[in-house]
Design a protein around this motif. Sequence first.
Motif, PDB file in Angstrom:
ATOM      1  N   GLY A  12      45.749  40.646  38.456  1.00 30.14           N
ATOM      2  CA  GLY A  12      46.611  40.343  37.293  1.00 30.14           C
ATOM      3  C   GLY A  12      45.784  39.680  35.979  1.00 30.14           C
ATOM      4  O   GLY A  12      46.142  38.869  35.480  1.00 30.14           O
ATOM      5  N   GLY A  14      45.033  41.277  33.507  1.00 23.10           N
ATOM      6  CA  GLY A  14      45.520  41.847  32.373  1.00 23.10           C
ATOM      7  C   GLY A  14      46.120  40.820  31.372  1.00 23.10           C
ATOM      8  O   GLY A  14      46.550  41.113  30.246  1.00 23.10           O
ATOM      9  N   SER A  15      46.318  39.505  31.950  1.00 26.55           N
ATOM     10  CA  SER A  15      47.224  38.799  31.173  1.00 26.55           C
ATOM     11  C   SER A  15      47.153  37.314  31.741  1.00 26.55           C
ATOM     12  O   SER A  15      46.505  36.949  32.739  1.00 26.55           O
ATOM     13  N   ILE A  17      46.747  33.856  33.223  1.00 28.75           N
ATOM     14  CA  ILE A  17      45.617  33.004  33.970  1.00 28.75           C
ATOM     15  C   ILE A  17      44.574  33.880  34.408  1.00 28.75           C
ATOM     16  O   ILE A  17      43.351  33.473  34.204  1.00 28.75           O
ATOM     17  N   ASP A  36      44.343  45.180  37.550  1.00 32.18           N
ATOM     18  CA  ASP A  36      45.857  44.795  36.903  1.00 32.18           C
ATOM     19  C   ASP A  36      46.724  46.322  37.244  1.00 32.18           C
ATOM     20  O   ASP A  36      45.916  47.383  37.354  1.00 32.18           O
ATOM     21  N   ASN A  38      48.802  47.119  35.030  1.00 30.27           N
ATOM     22  CA  ASN A  38      48.742  47.699  33.722  1.00 30.27           C
ATOM     23  C   ASN A  38      47.183  47.999  33.353  1.00 30.27           C
ATOM     24  O   ASN A  38      46.509  46.981  32.887  1.00 30.27           O
ATOM     25  N   ALA A  61      45.149  48.691  39.813  1.00 29.59           N
ATOM     26  CA  ALA A  61      45.642  48.734  41.274  1.00 29.59           C
ATOM     27  C   ALA A  61      46.953  48.223  41.404  1.00 29.59           C
ATOM     28  O   ALA A  61      47.258  47.153  40.636  1.00 29.59           O
ATOM     29  N   ASP A  62      47.788  48.655  42.423  1.00 25.82           N
ATOM     30  CA  ASP A  62      49.081  47.498  42.654  1.00 25.82           C
ATOM     31  C   ASP A  62      48.621  47.019  44.081  1.00 25.82           C
ATOM     32  O   ASP A  62      48.610  47.525  44.982  1.00 25.82           O
ATOM     33  N   VAL A  63      48.703  45.601  43.833  1.00 23.40           N
ATOM     34  CA  VAL A  63      48.133  44.918  44.952  1.00 23.40           C
ATOM     35  C   VAL A  63      49.017  44.775  45.997  1.00 23.40           C
ATOM     36  O   VAL A  63      48.588  44.715  47.343  1.00 23.40           O
ATOM     37  N   ASN A  89      45.560  36.542  42.418  1.00 20.79           N
ATOM     38  CA  ASN A  89      46.307  36.056  41.285  1.00 20.79           C
ATOM     39  C   ASN A  89      47.570  36.505  40.734  1.00 20.79           C
ATOM     40  O   ASN A  89      48.477  36.153  40.250  1.00 20.79           O
ATOM     41  N   ILE A  92      54.569  38.099  40.664  1.00 24.13           N
ATOM     42  CA  ILE A  92      55.823  38.523  39.682  1.00 24.13           C
ATOM     43  C   ILE A  92      56.901  37.577  39.796  1.00 24.13           C
ATOM     44  O   ILE A  92      56.804  36.825  40.937  1.00 24.13           O
ATOM     45  N   SER A 143      52.054  28.174  43.704  1.00 21.03           N
ATOM     46  CA  SER A 143      52.660  27.483  42.383  1.00 21.03           C
ATOM     47  C   SER A 143      53.169  26.167  42.902  1.00 21.03           C
ATOM     48  O   SER A 143      53.224  25.740  44.018  1.00 21.03           O
ATOM     49  N   PRO A 189      54.199  24.481  35.476  1.00 21.18           N
ATOM     50  CA  PRO A 189      54.890  25.361  34.358  1.00 21.18           C
ATOM     51  C   PRO A 189      54.062  25.424  33.463  1.00 21.18           C
ATOM     52  O   PRO A 189      53.259  24.676  32.713  1.00 21.18           O
TER      53      PRO A 189
HETATM   54  P1  NAD Z   1      51.443  36.985  33.806  1.00 21.84           P
HETATM   55  O1  NAD Z   1      52.484  37.517  34.151  1.00 21.84           O
HETATM   56  O2  NAD Z   1      51.012  36.746  32.503  1.00 21.84           O
HETATM   57  O3  NAD Z   1      50.200  37.807  34.509  1.00 21.84           O
HETATM   58  C1  NAD Z   1      50.337  38.605  35.581  1.00 21.84           C
HETATM   59  C2  NAD Z   1      49.763  39.872  35.713  1.00 21.84           C
HETATM   60  O4  NAD Z   1      49.872  40.499  36.927  1.00 21.84           O
HETATM   61  C3  NAD Z   1      50.111  40.949  34.546  1.00 21.84           C
HETATM   62  O5  NAD Z   1      49.064  41.255  33.712  1.00 21.84           O
HETATM   63  C4  NAD Z   1      50.726  42.051  35.512  1.00 21.84           C
HETATM   64  O6  NAD Z   1      50.561  43.409  34.787  1.00 21.84           O
HETATM   65  C5  NAD Z   1      49.942  41.890  36.809  1.00 21.84           C
HETATM   66  N1  NAD Z   1      50.729  42.315  38.030  1.00 21.84           N
HETATM   67  C6  NAD Z   1      51.963  42.292  38.149  1.00 21.84           C
HETATM   68  N2  NAD Z   1      52.347  43.026  39.512  1.00 21.84           N
HETATM   69  C7  NAD Z   1      51.073  43.591  39.860  1.00 21.84           C
HETATM   70  C8  NAD Z   1      50.918  44.270  40.855  1.00 21.84           C
HETATM   71  N3  NAD Z   1      51.717  44.745  41.839  1.00 21.84           N
HETATM   72  N4  NAD Z   1      49.396  44.500  41.187  1.00 21.84           N
HETATM   73  C9  NAD Z   1      48.559  44.404  40.188  1.00 21.84           C
HETATM   74  N5  NAD Z   1      48.885  43.585  39.231  1.00 21.84           N
HETATM   75  C10 NAD Z   1      50.239  43.006  38.906  1.00 21.84           C
HETATM   76  O7  NAD Z   1      51.496  35.871  34.469  1.00 21.84           O
HETATM   77  P2  NAD Z   1      50.658  34.521  34.825  1.00 21.84           P
HETATM   78  O8  NAD Z   1      51.537  33.476  34.252  1.00 21.84           O
HETATM   79  O9  NAD Z   1      49.143  34.613  34.364  1.00 21.84           O
HETATM   80  O10 NAD Z   1      50.675  34.226  36.380  1.00 21.84           O
HETATM   81  C11 NAD Z   1      49.631  34.638  37.228  1.00 21.84           C
HETATM   82  C12 NAD Z   1      49.884  34.012  38.613  1.00 21.84           C
HETATM   83  O11 NAD Z   1      50.264  32.393  38.413  1.00 21.84           O
HETATM   84  C13 NAD Z   1      51.118  34.679  39.282  1.00 21.84           C
HETATM   85  O12 NAD Z   1      51.000  34.527  40.718  1.00 21.84           O
HETATM   86  C14 NAD Z   1      52.219  33.596  39.096  1.00 21.84           C
HETATM   87  O13 NAD Z   1      53.236  33.804  40.144  1.00 21.84           O
HETATM   88  C15 NAD Z   1      51.387  32.129  38.997  1.00 21.84           C
HETATM   89  N6  NAD Z   1      52.075  31.186  38.590  1.00 21.84           N
HETATM   90  C16 NAD Z   1      52.583  31.228  37.367  1.00 21.84           C
HETATM   91  C17 NAD Z   1      53.027  30.068  36.521  1.00 21.84           C
HETATM   92  C18 NAD Z   1      53.546  30.065  35.294  1.00 21.84           C
HETATM   93  O14 NAD Z   1      54.299  29.046  34.886  1.00 21.84           O
HETATM   94  N7  NAD Z   1      53.257  30.905  34.201  1.00 21.84           N
HETATM   95  C19 NAD Z   1      53.165  28.889  37.360  1.00 21.84           C
HETATM   96  C20 NAD Z   1      52.840  28.835  38.689  1.00 21.84           C
HETATM   97  C21 NAD Z   1      52.469  29.821  39.249  1.00 21.84           C
END
Ligand code: NAD
Length: 257
Positions: A12, A14-15, A17, A36, A38, A61-63, A89, A92, A143, A189
């Motif tokens: 993950g 590509g975006s 965290i 990622d 993507n 990769a699709d994890v 990391n 969705i 989370s 959050p």
């Molecule tokens: P984000 O949506 O900005 O990034 C997630 C990335 O994961 C994206 O680039 C997406 O393309 C990739 N991804 C999605 N499905 C995938 C798959 N099957 N295989 C590979 N890559 C895949 O999200 P973020 O906010 O950076 O979240 C990262 C992690 O933190 C997640 O596990 C999320 O649940 C967790 N989290 C986020 C928050 C928040 O408030 N943003 C809070 C607690 C936990």
Amino acid sequence: MRLAGKVALITGAGSGIGRQAALRFAQEGAKIVVVDLNLAAAEETVGLVKKQGGEAIATRADVSKAADSAAMVALAEETYGALHILFNNAGISHADDDNAETTEESVWDLTFDVNVKGVFFGCKYGIPAIRRAGGGSIINTASFVAVLGAATPQLAYTASKGAVLSMTRELATIHAREGIRVNALCPGPLRTELLMKYLNTEEKRQRRLVHIPMGRFGEAVEIANAALFLASDEASFTTGATFLVDGGITAAYVTPE
Ligand code: NAD
């Protein structure tokens, strides 16, 4: 250079965290495998790492797919010779994830496939590689919702993060004596795409902010910094932890005015 000589795989990346973690880990000397779904986003992260003088490679990769997870780990070993740090990391949060009565089975399955099975596959293929490297650190993104309920339901997401937390504790216990630390990172959050696409009005944002003692959303880099600690040898006695980085939300009963 807290990660000098280390190889880190971040899913993950590509975006949000994951991207910030790639940048921070690289600044501290690690070579990064940017994973990622993507590929274009992963390549963009690699470009940013290289721009700051770091080394990284992108892969799609699709994890939730075993073959993809095996391939990403193999790529790390083929390209950089070893794997020391695995940051599971990718996750969705589905738009149609709601309460027990309204959430479709397909939404439940997709959420668990990515958020839970994805972490399982990362560990399934990553642990032997980390063992071959002589030990290392696994960080699984759970989370704050793994430890706190909400009346704005996302039942599949919440349950999936609870599963990540309990899986992490057990993995930490199993592998503790072979130099493999496993910790769950629990962000509060954040001001990333994943959450902000739902909190698209000031009213919705305020509904959350009132519960956060700090009165603001977290930034992805603040979570990346916590992941960096868990990845580094500074966390050498930290395993099986529920590492909450949440602006105090899980500590609060009544928040400041
Ligand atoms: P984000 O949506 O900005 O990034 C997630 C990335 O994961 C994206 O680039 C997406 O393309 C990739 N991804 C999605 N499905 C995938 C798959 N099957 N295989 C590979 N890559 C895949 O999200 P973020 O906010 O950076 O979240 C990262 C992690 O933190 C997640 O596990 C999320 O649940 C967790 N989290 C986020 C928050 C928040 O408030 N943003 C809070 C607690 C936990």
